[in-house]
Design a protein around this motif. Structure first.
Motif, mmCIF file in Angstrom:
data_model
loop_
_atom_site.group_PDB
_atom_site.id
_atom_site.type_symbol
_atom_site.label_atom_id
_atom_site.label_comp_id
_atom_site.label_asym_id
_atom_site.label_seq_id
_atom_site.Cartn_x
_atom_site.Cartn_y
_atom_site.Cartn_z
ATOM 1 N N THR A 112 48.113 51.518 39.880
ATOM 2 C CA THR A 112 47.305 50.648 39.007
ATOM 3 C C THR A 112 45.812 50.820 39.278
ATOM 4 O O THR A 112 44.998 50.646 38.385
ATOM 5 N N GLY A 113 45.456 51.171 40.527
ATOM 6 C CA GLY A 113 44.043 51.408 40.835
ATOM 7 C C GLY A 113 43.477 52.533 39.985
ATOM 8 O O GLY A 113 42.323 52.492 39.544
ATOM 9 N N TYR A 165 42.238 51.172 36.720
ATOM 10 C CA TYR A 165 40.896 50.572 36.799
ATOM 11 C C TYR A 165 39.820 51.656 36.921
ATOM 12 O O TYR A 165 38.745 51.570 36.317
ATOM 13 N N ARG A 166 40.127 52.691 37.702
ATOM 14 C CA ARG A 166 39.176 53.790 37.855
ATOM 15 C C ARG A 166 38.950 54.512 36.528
ATOM 16 O O ARG A 166 37.816 54.856 36.172
ATOM 17 N N SER A 221 35.372 49.004 41.113
ATOM 18 C CA SER A 221 35.423 47.709 41.783
ATOM 19 C C SER A 221 34.719 46.642 40.942
ATOM 20 O O SER A 221 35.190 45.504 40.826
ATOM 21 N N ALA A 228 36.875 45.959 37.832
ATOM 22 C CA ALA A 228 38.092 45.219 38.185
ATOM 23 C C ALA A 228 37.817 43.733 38.414
ATOM 24 O O ALA A 228 38.747 42.937 38.481
ATOM 25 N N ARG A 268 41.005 42.965 33.425
ATOM 26 C CA ARG A 268 42.257 42.691 34.145
ATOM 27 C C ARG A 268 43.368 42.278 33.166
ATOM 28 O O ARG A 268 44.502 42.729 33.269
ATOM 29 N N ARG A 324 46.347 45.838 44.056
ATOM 30 C CA ARG A 324 45.984 44.593 44.753
ATOM 31 C C ARG A 324 46.691 43.345 44.245
ATOM 32 O O ARG A 324 46.834 42.381 44.977
ATOM 33 N N ASP A 325 47.037 43.335 42.945
ATOM 34 C CA ASP A 325 47.610 42.110 42.382
ATOM 35 C C ASP A 325 49.044 42.337 41.924
ATOM 36 O O ASP A 325 49.596 41.560 41.172
ATOM 37 N N ASP A 361 36.659 42.526 46.082
ATOM 38 C CA ASP A 361 38.028 42.685 45.587
ATOM 39 C C ASP A 361 38.882 41.439 45.818
ATOM 40 O O ASP A 361 40.092 41.456 45.598
ATOM 41 N N ARG A 416 44.207 38.552 43.558
ATOM 42 C CA ARG A 416 44.389 39.792 44.310
ATOM 43 C C ARG A 416 44.507 39.488 45.799
ATOM 44 O O ARG A 416 43.675 38.806 46.372
#
Ligand code: DC
Length: 207
Positions: free
Chosen positions: A31-32, A35-36, A85, A88, A94, A115-116, A164, A169
């Motif tokens: 999932t990161g 976001y990236r 970051s 996010a 989100r 994270r979540d 973060d 999260r």
């Protein structure tokens, strides 16, 4: 089945999640990377990250693509770590990405990382793992990956850890029902074995 893996930056989430997925024949969801990819596309197009998240098609398999454009390597730079970051922390970003992640996880067998994941996206996941490592160890690993100075990475990591937090999260603590695995001093293989055995236990309990 969904295996949810979260924890702070540098705890080894990506390497562990990818390896566990490979070992079990599950699909890996990073999932990161979503976001990236949104942050990169927003930077390149000048469109807000929220609009990008709502409009573009992001695929995160072996390669990461945005509307078909391969951004697998481009999203891994320190600059994109920074803008990702920030993106996010935007609730509209989100909301769009969480909806897409839930849609993906509805069918099939997944190892999902982020994270979540265990708190917001898939709180009902059959297996939830919270990976940790000491801040120094996390910074050392990242510095090694990037060929950068560990002290500088440690300072940046502190800032990012602070940003973060929030939006459900669990950067600082495990989700309810999650098993905490401290990876400090463990090899990747040892961590993967631990997680894979948690999955086998859960599959056994399910019958
Ligand atoms: O795990 P990563 O470094 O690739 O994540 C990139 C950024 O996105 C990082 O700032 C954490 C954030 N992120 C998030 O807020 N929620 C997720 N599920 C995954 C990543």
């Amino acid at each position: 089945m969904v295996v949810a893996i979260d924890g702070p930056a540098g705890a080894g989430k990506s390497s562990v999640a990818r390896a566990v997925a490979g070992a079990l024949g599950f699909t890996y969801l990073d999932t990161g990377a979503m976001y990236r990819a949104v942050a990169l596309a927003a930077r390149d197009s000048g469109v807000s990250a929220a609009d990008v998240a709502r409009r573009v098609r992001i695929a995160v398999g072996d390669r990461v693509t945005v509307d078909g454009r391969d951004v697998t390597e481009d999203i891994r730079t320190p600059e994109i770590s920074e803008v990702a970051s920030v993106a996010a922390a935007d609730p509209a970003v989100r909301a769009a990405l969480v909806e897409e992640q839930r849609r993906l996880l509805r069918s099939g067998d997944w190892v999902a990382e982020g994270r979540d994941i265990a708190t917001v996206v898939a709180p009902d996941a059959e297996v939830k793992v919270f990976l940790t490592a000491s801040p120094e160890e996390r910074a050392r690993r990242r510095a090694e990956q990037l060929g950068a100075d560990p002290a500088r990475i440690l300072a940046e990591q502190r800032l990012r850890d602070e940003r973060d937090v929030g939006h459900g999260r669990s950067t600082l603590g495990a989700a309810p029902g999650a098993v905490e695995v401290d990876t400090t001093g463990l090899s990747l293989d040892e961590v993967v074995d631990r997680v894979a055995s948690l999955v086998r236990d859960a599959a056994g309990a399910r019958g």
